[in-house]
Scaffold this active site. Structure first.
Site, mmCIF file in Angstrom:
data_model
loop_
_atom_site.group_PDB
_atom_site.id
_atom_site.type_symbol
_atom_site.label_atom_id
_atom_site.label_comp_id
_atom_site.label_asym_id
_atom_site.label_seq_id
_atom_site.Cartn_x
_atom_site.Cartn_y
_atom_site.Cartn_z
ATOM 1 N N SER A 13 1.311 -1.116 -0.063
ATOM 2 C CA SER A 13 0.280 -0.113 -0.012
ATOM 3 C C SER A 13 0.672 1.218 -0.220
ATOM 4 O O SER A 13 1.164 1.269 0.888
ATOM 5 C CB SER A 13 -0.741 0.148 0.616
ATOM 6 O OG SER A 13 -1.935 1.221 1.081
ATOM 7 N N HIS A 37 -1.613 -1.272 -3.532
ATOM 8 C CA HIS A 37 -2.808 -1.068 -3.509
ATOM 9 C C HIS A 37 -2.623 0.768 -3.244
ATOM 10 O O HIS A 37 -1.961 1.253 -2.733
ATOM 11 C CB HIS A 37 -3.010 -1.572 -1.689
ATOM 12 C CG HIS A 37 -4.191 -1.235 -1.646
ATOM 13 N ND1 HIS A 37 -5.708 -1.932 -1.463
ATOM 14 C CD2 HIS A 37 -4.471 -0.122 -0.138
ATOM 15 C CE1 HIS A 37 -6.679 -1.250 -1.033
ATOM 16 N NE2 HIS A 37 -6.248 0.151 0.065
ATOM 17 N N ASP A 39 -4.081 4.324 -2.126
ATOM 18 C CA ASP A 39 -5.733 4.585 -1.144
ATOM 19 C C ASP A 39 -6.248 5.970 -1.328
ATOM 20 O O ASP A 39 -5.406 7.020 -1.767
ATOM 21 C CB ASP A 39 -4.777 4.998 -0.120
ATOM 22 C CG ASP A 39 -5.566 3.776 0.695
ATOM 23 O OD1 ASP A 39 -6.322 2.794 0.558
ATOM 24 O OD2 ASP A 39 -4.719 3.253 1.600
ATOM 25 N N MET A 41 -8.312 9.268 -0.184
ATOM 26 C CA MET A 41 -9.022 10.100 0.604
ATOM 27 C C MET A 41 -9.321 10.986 0.704
ATOM 28 O O MET A 41 -8.239 11.957 -0.492
ATOM 29 C CB MET A 41 -8.165 9.847 2.114
ATOM 30 C CG MET A 41 -7.461 8.522 2.002
ATOM 31 S SD MET A 41 -6.739 8.404 3.997
ATOM 32 C CE MET A 41 -5.845 6.539 4.308
ATOM 33 N N HIS A 70 -8.493 2.533 -4.080
ATOM 34 C CA HIS A 70 -9.673 1.917 -2.963
ATOM 35 C C HIS A 70 -9.438 3.579 -3.199
ATOM 36 O O HIS A 70 -9.348 4.253 -1.476
ATOM 37 C CB HIS A 70 -8.820 2.168 -1.641
ATOM 38 C CG HIS A 70 -9.205 0.984 -0.447
ATOM 39 N ND1 HIS A 70 -9.376 1.147 0.800
ATOM 40 C CD2 HIS A 70 -11.264 1.400 -0.953
ATOM 41 C CE1 HIS A 70 -10.191 1.355 1.392
ATOM 42 N NE2 HIS A 70 -11.516 1.773 0.955
ATOM 43 N N MET A 72 -11.981 6.057 -0.636
ATOM 44 C CA MET A 72 -12.744 6.512 0.982
ATOM 45 C C MET A 72 -12.587 7.228 0.229
ATOM 46 O O MET A 72 -12.374 9.075 1.262
ATOM 47 C CB MET A 72 -10.927 6.011 1.656
ATOM 48 C CG MET A 72 -11.483 4.845 2.007
ATOM 49 S SD MET A 72 -10.097 4.559 3.339
ATOM 50 C CE MET A 72 -8.116 4.171 2.271
ATOM 51 N N MET A 141 -12.480 -3.698 5.722
ATOM 52 C CA MET A 141 -10.898 -3.019 6.338
ATOM 53 C C MET A 141 -11.046 -3.689 7.613
ATOM 54 O O MET A 141 -11.689 -3.833 8.450
ATOM 55 C CB MET A 141 -11.857 -1.942 6.651
ATOM 56 C CG MET A 141 -12.520 -0.704 5.207
ATOM 57 S SD MET A 141 -10.025 -0.771 4.079
ATOM 58 C CE MET A 141 -9.453 0.519 6.017
ATOM 59 N N ASP A 179 -7.607 -5.073 4.183
ATOM 60 C CA ASP A 179 -6.818 -3.769 4.323
ATOM 61 C C ASP A 179 -6.902 -2.946 5.568
ATOM 62 O O ASP A 179 -7.805 -2.835 6.052
ATOM 63 C CB ASP A 179 -7.922 -2.528 3.189
ATOM 64 C CG ASP A 179 -6.804 -1.499 3.236
ATOM 65 O OD1 ASP A 179 -5.592 -0.911 3.439
ATOM 66 O OD2 ASP A 179 -7.265 -0.510 2.783
#
Length: 223
Positions: A13, A37, A39, A41, A70, A72, A141, A179
């Site tokens: 990640s 991975h 993220d 956000m 991902h 979020m 998660m 994750d």
């Protein structure tokens, strides 16, 4: 393989990578990784801010292995049209972040990507029961979403079996990813819980030797 342990896939990640040397970090880890991975956000859905589409697209141009993006974020349905990913990359959105579940799933499929529904610790499997047959991938998660380096929540692994049971009841098989907080002390129990792939941040990047760390995790997971 026939030894009884399946091959768990490891996706470093990049939230914890050396961000000013990201291309080098990707090149270093790519031979040892199944994918990466990423993220996204937005400081709204979660109390942290990371990369926007232009950064994700730059990573997609550089990396050759599968990406798991991902989201979020609130309103994840506005993101697919801004992303330039490769066929077969995964786009995961939180069930709790939108009311347009079917729209975003179809949008992702139309772009030849893999749609994934993400469940935060407070979202029960029952909430997505009817949607499980619509997606080939689910992200569970195992920390409260928003920050790297948090405490692993072992009870979240109970969701993995439940998701697979619901899928089987529809005659559907899917990939379950976890994750958050996966490290050398828990990757064996993660693997035994039936998880197919893991995102790993600090247990790879907050070490002196990320390549050694990922090799060690593979050994512990028996892959």
């Amino acid at each position: 393989n026939n030894s009884g342990t399946k091959m768990i896939k490891i996706y470093p990640s990049l939230i914890d990578a050396d961000l000013l040397n990201l291309a080098d970090q990707i090149d270093l880890l790519e031979p040892h990784s199944d994918g990466f991975h990423l993220d996204v956000m937005d400081f709204h859905f979660v109390p942290n801010l990371t990369w926007g589409p232009s950064m994700i697209n730059a990573i997609a141009r550089h990396a050759t292995k599968q990406l798991c993006v991902h989201l979020m974020v609130n309103n994840p349905e506005i993101y697919p049209e801004r992303l330039n990913l490769r066929n077969g990359d995964i786009v995961s959105f939180h069930y709790a972040s939108t009311n347009f579940h079917k729209q975003i799933i179809n949008d992702i499929i139309e772009r030849n990507w893999i749609p994934s529904i993400a469940l935060g610790p407070s979202t029960p499997v029952d909430a997505i029961k009817r949607m499980i047959p619509l997606v080939p991938h689910i992200t569970v998660m195992t920390v409260e979403q928003g920050f790297s380096g948090q405490q692993f929540l072992p009870e979240a692994l109970n969701k993995v079996n439940k998701i697979k049971e619901v899928a089987a009841s529809y005659g559907h098989s899917l990939v379950v990813s976890v994750d958050g907080g996966v490290n050398a002390s828990n990757i064996q129990s993660v693997n035994q819980s039936g998880v197919d792939q893991v995102a790993v941040a600090s247990a790879i990047f907050k070490t002196d030797n990320p390549v050694l760390a990922i090799k060690e995790l593979r050994k512990l997971a028996g892959t």
